[in-house]
Each structure stands twice: as C-alpha cells, then as structure tokens.
Scaffold this motif. Structure first.
Motif, PDB file in Angstrom:
ATOM      1  N   TRP A 173       0.843  -1.239  -0.079  1.00  0.00           N
ATOM      2  CA  TRP A 173       0.085   0.044  -0.124  1.00  0.00           C
ATOM      3  C   TRP A 173       0.966   1.343   0.151  1.00  0.00           C
ATOM      4  O   TRP A 173       0.368   2.243  -0.179  1.00  0.00           O
ATOM      5  CB  TRP A 173      -0.819  -0.006   1.212  1.00  0.00           C
ATOM      6  N   MET A 174       2.152   1.172   0.282  1.00  0.00           N
ATOM      7  CA  MET A 174       2.599   2.420   0.679  1.00  0.00           C
ATOM      8  C   MET A 174       3.269   3.249  -0.732  1.00  0.00           C
ATOM      9  O   MET A 174       2.566   4.547  -0.454  1.00  0.00           O
ATOM     10  CB  MET A 174       4.321   2.107   1.301  1.00  0.00           C
ATOM     11  N   ALA A 175       3.701   2.734  -1.523  1.00  0.00           N
ATOM     12  CA  ALA A 175       4.019   3.555  -2.765  1.00  0.00           C
ATOM     13  C   ALA A 175       2.513   4.051  -3.270  1.00  0.00           C
ATOM     14  O   ALA A 175       2.326   5.269  -3.674  1.00  0.00           O
ATOM     15  CB  ALA A 175       4.527   2.661  -3.869  1.00  0.00           C
ATOM     16  N   PRO A 176       1.422   3.232  -3.644  1.00  0.00           N
ATOM     17  CA  PRO A 176       0.308   3.867  -4.213  1.00  0.00           C
ATOM     18  C   PRO A 176      -0.263   4.867  -3.468  1.00  0.00           C
ATOM     19  O   PRO A 176      -0.947   5.827  -3.857  1.00  0.00           O
ATOM     20  CB  PRO A 176      -0.613   2.403  -4.617  1.00  0.00           C
ATOM     21  N   THR A 177      -0.295   4.803  -1.988  1.00  0.00           N
ATOM     22  CA  THR A 177      -1.040   5.712  -1.099  1.00  0.00           C
ATOM     23  C   THR A 177      -0.348   7.044  -1.074  1.00  0.00           C
ATOM     24  O   THR A 177      -0.944   7.863  -1.194  1.00  0.00           O
ATOM     25  CB  THR A 177      -1.162   5.082   0.474  1.00  0.00           C
ATOM     26  N   THR A 178       0.830   7.036  -1.013  1.00  0.00           N
ATOM     27  CA  THR A 178       1.771   8.132  -0.835  1.00  0.00           C
ATOM     28  C   THR A 178       1.762   8.862  -2.355  1.00  0.00           C
ATOM     29  O   THR A 178       1.642  10.080  -2.413  1.00  0.00           O
ATOM     30  CB  THR A 178       3.205   7.846  -0.519  1.00  0.00           C
ATOM     31  N   ARG A 179       1.671   8.109  -3.491  1.00  0.00           N
ATOM     32  CA  ARG A 179       1.511   8.934  -4.536  1.00  0.00           C
ATOM     33  C   ARG A 179       0.364   9.491  -4.757  1.00  0.00           C
ATOM     34  O   ARG A 179      -0.026  10.382  -5.564  1.00  0.00           O
ATOM     35  CB  ARG A 179       1.895   8.005  -5.633  1.00  0.00           C
ATOM     36  N   LEU A 180      -0.746   9.164  -4.414  1.00  0.00           N
ATOM     37  CA  LEU A 180      -2.045   9.651  -4.354  1.00  0.00           C
ATOM     38  C   LEU A 180      -2.094  10.979  -3.540  1.00  0.00           C
ATOM     39  O   LEU A 180      -2.724  11.752  -3.679  1.00  0.00           O
ATOM     40  CB  LEU A 180      -3.078   8.701  -3.977  1.00  0.00           C
ATOM     41  N   LEU A 181      -1.474  10.783  -2.366  1.00  0.00           N
ATOM     42  CA  LEU A 181      -1.474  11.933  -1.432  1.00  0.00           C
ATOM     43  C   LEU A 181      -0.765  13.043  -1.809  1.00  0.00           C
ATOM     44  O   LEU A 181      -1.196  14.284  -1.578  1.00  0.00           O
ATOM     45  CB  LEU A 181      -1.126  11.316   0.028  1.00  0.00           C
ATOM     46  N   PHE A 182       0.272  12.957  -2.477  1.00  0.00           N
ATOM     47  CA  PHE A 182       1.390  13.955  -2.775  1.00  0.00           C
ATOM     48  C   PHE A 182       1.039  14.531  -4.273  1.00  0.00           C
ATOM     49  O   PHE A 182       1.976  15.371  -4.744  1.00  0.00           O
ATOM     50  CB  PHE A 182       2.941  13.661  -2.727  1.00  0.00           C
ATOM     51  N   ARG A 183      -0.261  14.234  -4.810  1.00  0.00           N
ATOM     52  CA  ARG A 183      -0.400  14.957  -6.116  1.00  0.00           C
ATOM     53  C   ARG A 183      -0.807  16.496  -5.850  1.00  0.00           C
ATOM     54  O   ARG A 183      -1.644  16.744  -5.090  1.00  0.00           O
ATOM     55  CB  ARG A 183      -1.875  14.444  -6.717  1.00  0.00           C
ATOM     56  N   PRO A 184       0.145  17.562  -6.622  1.00  0.00           N
ATOM     57  CA  PRO A 184      -0.070  18.868  -6.311  1.00  0.00           C
ATOM     58  C   PRO A 184      -1.349  19.495  -6.929  1.00  0.00           C
ATOM     59  O   PRO A 184      -2.050  18.799  -7.874  1.00  0.00           O
ATOM     60  CB  PRO A 184       1.059  19.395  -6.873  1.00  0.00           C
ATOM     61  N   TRP A 185      -2.082  20.370  -6.380  1.00  0.00           N
ATOM     62  CA  TRP A 185      -3.163  20.982  -6.631  1.00  0.00           C
ATOM     63  C   TRP A 185      -2.913  22.069  -7.576  1.00  0.00           C
ATOM     64  O   TRP A 185      -3.977  22.508  -8.366  1.00  0.00           O
ATOM     65  CB  TRP A 185      -3.905  21.585  -5.372  1.00  0.00           C
ATOM     66  N   CYS A 186      -1.783  22.511  -7.970  1.00  0.00           N
ATOM     67  CA  CYS A 186      -1.636  23.367  -9.050  1.00  0.00           C
ATOM     68  C   CYS A 186      -0.085  23.377  -9.411  1.00  0.00           C
ATOM     69  O   CYS A 186       0.800  22.595  -8.831  1.00  0.00           O
ATOM     70  CB  CYS A 186      -1.801  25.005  -8.644  1.00  0.00           C
ATOM     71  N   ASP A 187       0.269  24.043 -10.709  1.00  0.00           N
ATOM     72  CA  ASP A 187       1.427  23.726 -11.012  1.00  0.00           C
ATOM     73  C   ASP A 187       2.573  24.400 -10.170  1.00  0.00           C
ATOM     74  O   ASP A 187       2.239  25.352  -9.548  1.00  0.00           O
ATOM     75  CB  ASP A 187       1.764  24.583 -12.244  1.00  0.00           C
ATOM     76  N   GLU A 188       3.763  23.645  -9.971  1.00  0.00           N
ATOM     77  CA  GLU A 188       4.614  24.127  -8.874  1.00  0.00           C
ATOM     78  C   GLU A 188       4.094  23.953  -7.542  1.00  0.00           C
ATOM     79  O   GLU A 188       4.563  24.513  -6.547  1.00  0.00           O
ATOM     80  CB  GLU A 188       5.060  25.366  -9.129  1.00  0.00           C
ATOM     81  N   GLY A 189       2.954  23.320  -7.243  1.00  0.00           N
ATOM     82  CA  GLY A 189       2.109  23.170  -5.971  1.00  0.00           C
ATOM     83  C   GLY A 189       3.036  22.261  -4.979  1.00  0.00           C
ATOM     84  O   GLY A 189       3.839  21.451  -5.452  1.00  0.00           O
ATOM     85  N   ALA A 190       2.741  22.127  -3.846  1.00  0.00           N
ATOM     86  CA  ALA A 190       3.070  21.358  -2.787  1.00  0.00           C
ATOM     87  C   ALA A 190       2.155  20.666  -1.888  1.00  0.00           C
ATOM     88  O   ALA A 190       1.048  21.318  -1.873  1.00  0.00           O
ATOM     89  CB  ALA A 190       4.414  21.995  -1.925  1.00  0.00           C
ATOM     90  N   VAL A 191       2.362  19.572  -1.403  1.00  0.00           N
ATOM     91  CA  VAL A 191       1.563  18.972  -0.273  1.00  0.00           C
ATOM     92  C   VAL A 191       2.437  18.560   0.963  1.00  0.00           C
ATOM     93  O   VAL A 191       3.603  17.819   0.735  1.00  0.00           O
ATOM     94  CB  VAL A 191       0.808  17.723  -0.936  1.00  0.00           C
ATOM     95  N   VAL A 192       1.856  18.884   1.914  1.00  0.00           N
ATOM     96  CA  VAL A 192       2.466  18.432   3.374  1.00  0.00           C
ATOM     97  C   VAL A 192       1.312  17.502   4.031  1.00  0.00           C
ATOM     98  O   VAL A 192       0.142  17.878   3.961  1.00  0.00           O
ATOM     99  CB  VAL A 192       2.590  19.637   4.043  1.00  0.00           C
ATOM    100  N   VAL A 193       1.989  16.468   4.401  1.00  0.00           N
ATOM    101  CA  VAL A 193       1.130  15.329   5.058  1.00  0.00           C
ATOM    102  C   VAL A 193       1.409  15.132   6.427  1.00  0.00           C
ATOM    103  O   VAL A 193       2.429  14.910   6.811  1.00  0.00           O
ATOM    104  CB  VAL A 193       1.034  14.112   4.131  1.00  0.00           C
ATOM    105  N   LYS A 194       0.556  15.317   7.235  1.00  0.00           N
ATOM    106  CA  LYS A 194       0.565  15.055   8.719  1.00  0.00           C
ATOM    107  C   LYS A 194      -0.147  13.982   9.198  1.00  0.00           C
ATOM    108  O   LYS A 194      -1.513  13.834   9.225  1.00  0.00           O
ATOM    109  CB  LYS A 194      -0.123  16.440   9.471  1.00  0.00           C
ATOM    110  N   PRO A 195       0.311  12.660   9.070  1.00  0.00           N
ATOM    111  CA  PRO A 195      -0.221  11.595   9.593  1.00  0.00           C
ATOM    112  C   PRO A 195      -0.870  11.735  11.122  1.00  0.00           C
ATOM    113  O   PRO A 195      -0.161  12.433  11.850  1.00  0.00           O
ATOM    114  CB  PRO A 195       0.782  10.574   9.449  1.00  0.00           C
ATOM    115  N   THR A 196      -1.622  10.980  11.401  1.00  0.00           N
ATOM    116  CA  THR A 196      -2.055  10.963  12.968  1.00  0.00           C
ATOM    117  C   THR A 196      -0.894  10.333  13.785  1.00  0.00           C
ATOM    118  O   THR A 196       0.091   9.624  13.218  1.00  0.00           O
ATOM    119  CB  THR A 196      -3.281  10.173  13.138  1.00  0.00           C
TER     120      THR A 196
END
Length: 337
Positions: A121-144
């Motif tokens: 699950w690790m690779a597919p889950t993290t790749r889904l989570l880190f898709r940016p919302w705009c060009d040059e955008g970033a995502v920060v993930v705070k797990p529980t």
C-alpha cells in the motif's frame, strides 16, 4: 459505497481524494473534494464532512502508475504538541495543501498494528496523497500520531522526502492529557500498547515498567515510547528528520513554519506566512470558531498543574524510577537543539 465504475475517477486530479481504504478487499474509496475539505476540518479522517457512502471504489490493482512525488513533505508528531496549529499556519491553498491526519494512513497504521502486511500500500497511497493542486504546488502530509508505526515505511516509499517531527516535554504532555475528555482517556491504554509495540523500547521494559499504576503514569510511558520510536525512525532515515519542540511553535509560529518550509525545500512567501500565522495563533486550531492564544494555554496549564499536583508528582516519580533508566539519551534530547 457507490456502485459507480472507477472509470469516473481521474487519478491525475488531486481533488479525487482517497478518503478511505480497505486493506482486506483491497481497495481505495475515492471522492471528489474541494479546497474547503482540506482547509476546514481539523482532521481529514471520519470528521472530513463528506458522504463516505458515495465514495467510488478503486481496487488497488486497478490504480494506474503515478509519478514519484518530487517534493514530499512529512509532518510527523507525537501527541499534544501543537501539530494542528503548525499545520494551519503552513496551509496556503492551493499552492501548499496540508493534509491533516488523512484516514487512509490511520487505516494502514491499524492494519500494521494488527500484524497485517501493508507494504504493497505504501507507494500507491503516498503517490495519491502527494499530487499537487496546481503547477509548482506542494503537499504536506501530517499523519495521525498513531501512525508513527508506519513512518519509516512512508519515508521509504517517498525517496528524497524529508520530515519534521514535532514533540513536547513530559510536563506539557501530562498536563495536556489532563485536559482531554473521558473518551480520549479511555483510548490511552491502547495508544500506549501501540507505541510500545512499534519501537525498540519494548525490549527494555519489564516488571513495573509495563504496569503503569495510573492514567498519568500510562501517559508518561506513552511519551517515552513515542520518543523512542522517533529515534528508531531517525536511525534508519539518513538525516531526513528534523525535530522541533512544541515550545518553539508557541514562541514563534511564523518562524517555525518558515523553518519547516526551508527544511522541505518548499517556497516561502514570508509576508503571507506571517499574516496567516498571526490569524491562526489567535484561534483554537481544532475549533477555529473559538478564540485561543498561547497565553490562555499557559494559564490553563498552570491551573491544572496546581489542581493535579499530587497526581502529576506521583506519575513523575513512577516514571523516574521505572521508565527513565530505560530511555536512551538521544530520545530525551529530541527537539532540544
């Protein structure tokens, strides 16, 4: 869950979000969300405010390959360390989207805690989570905080990523637990067991150390186990973790947020960050309609310390006798720099 075909899911669009997953089936539950679902709720778990029954099932084998995220940023944390406050200060939608405790990571954490294999699950889950919302955008993930048991796997699944790990002092941790509800207190034994089981501290505990005599003593053991687990993670992470104490967040929210962005290699709009931090610092991070401040937090802590002086002293005494000798010095020093 809806019977709609997964063909409607555009996995290239981050608005199609994995709101849940079933590790047994195995499949993701995908729903189209908007910015308000990210910026509004305190947590993106079952409190996300969506109709989970309307989710589209996406079998794990049907997920197409997604690119490895180039700027994956993790915000790990122990309990009660101002992580939600910092996460809100970092939020700059859509350029920087901060996912606060997505349910899919809790599901994987729970599965790991039950002894299930979750590596696939690790690779597919993290790749889904880190898709940016705009060009040059970033995502920060705070797990529980409960997902610290899969933190090493998450880092391994995102090569080149970096993590900030937030924590707090033992005294702050104890007092913060006193403030929580009976429902939260009831979860403490399970959280302690999870934290201890996930790290190397379990090999050093015996006798009275695994039988805390009170809720606050159990909380003290949880504090130690989480720190020890962070040391375990850090030892395998090749310098990819940076540790920050909650006191730094409270003393300089904007400065701490900028330090995190610099560590992650993400762009910083200093003026906008300062303005955002000033607003966020004046409200309750989990209930943003309520005013709050660092001074109010200090006053509450001082009052609780007086009211529960005996219970706190007993918990500290047990901790110093039974747990402290088992803790590695580097675990005690985390966040002190």
């Amino acid at each position: 869950m809806t019977t709609a075909t997964q063909a409607v899911v555009d996995v290239a669009d981050p608005r199609w979000f994995p709101v849940d997953l079933d590790p047994v089936t195995p499949r993701f539950a995908m729903l189209r969300i908007d910015e308000a679902h990210v910026t509004g709720p305190a947590f993106m778990d079952n409190r996300l405010g969506v109709d989970f029954a309307a989710a589209v099932p996406l079998p794990l084998p049907a997920l197409p390959a997604l690119p490895i995220p180039s700027h994956a940023a993790w915000l790990f944390h122990t309990s009660f360390c101002c992580s939600t406050l910092l996460a809100r200060a970092l939020q700059a939608a859509p350029a920087c989207m901060v996912y606060r405790e997505p349910l899919v990571l809790r599901r994987l954490s729970d599965a790991r805690d039950r002894g299930m294999a979750v590596a696939q699950w690790m690779a597919p889950t993290t790749r889904l989570l880190f898709r940016p919302w705009c060009d040059e955008g970033a995502v920060v993930v705070k797990p529980t905080h409960a997902a610290l048991n899969i933190a090493a796997d998450l880092l391994a699944a995102t090569p080149g990523s970096r993590a900030v790990a937030l924590l707090s002092s033992l005294d702050d941790f104890l007092v913060s637990n006193i403030k929580k509800t009976p429902e939260t207190h009831a979860k403490v034994p399970a959280l302690v067991e999870r934290a201890v089981a996930a790290g190397s501290l379990r090999h050093r505990l015996a006798g009275r150390a695994i039988e805390p005599p009170s809720l606050l003593a159990a909380v003290a053991l949880q504090w130690a186990a989480q720190r020890e687990l962070l040391v375990d993670i850090d030892e395998g992470a090749s310098g990819r973790l940076r540790f920050i104490d909650a006191s730094q967040v409270l003393a300089d929210l904007a400065g701490t947020a900028r330090e995190c962005l610099d560590w992650w290699g993400l762009p910083v709009d200093v003026a906008a960050l300062r303005a955002r931090a000033a607003v966020v610092a004046g409200v309750n991070a989990k209930q943003t309609t309520a005013n709050y401040s660092a001074r109010q937090r200090e006053d509450e802590a001082a009052q609780l310390t007086r009211m529960f002086a005996r219970e706190l002293a007993e918990a500290r005494a047990w901790f110093e006798c039974e747990i402290l000798p088992m803790i590695r010095p580097q675990a005690l020093a985390l966040g002190a720099d």
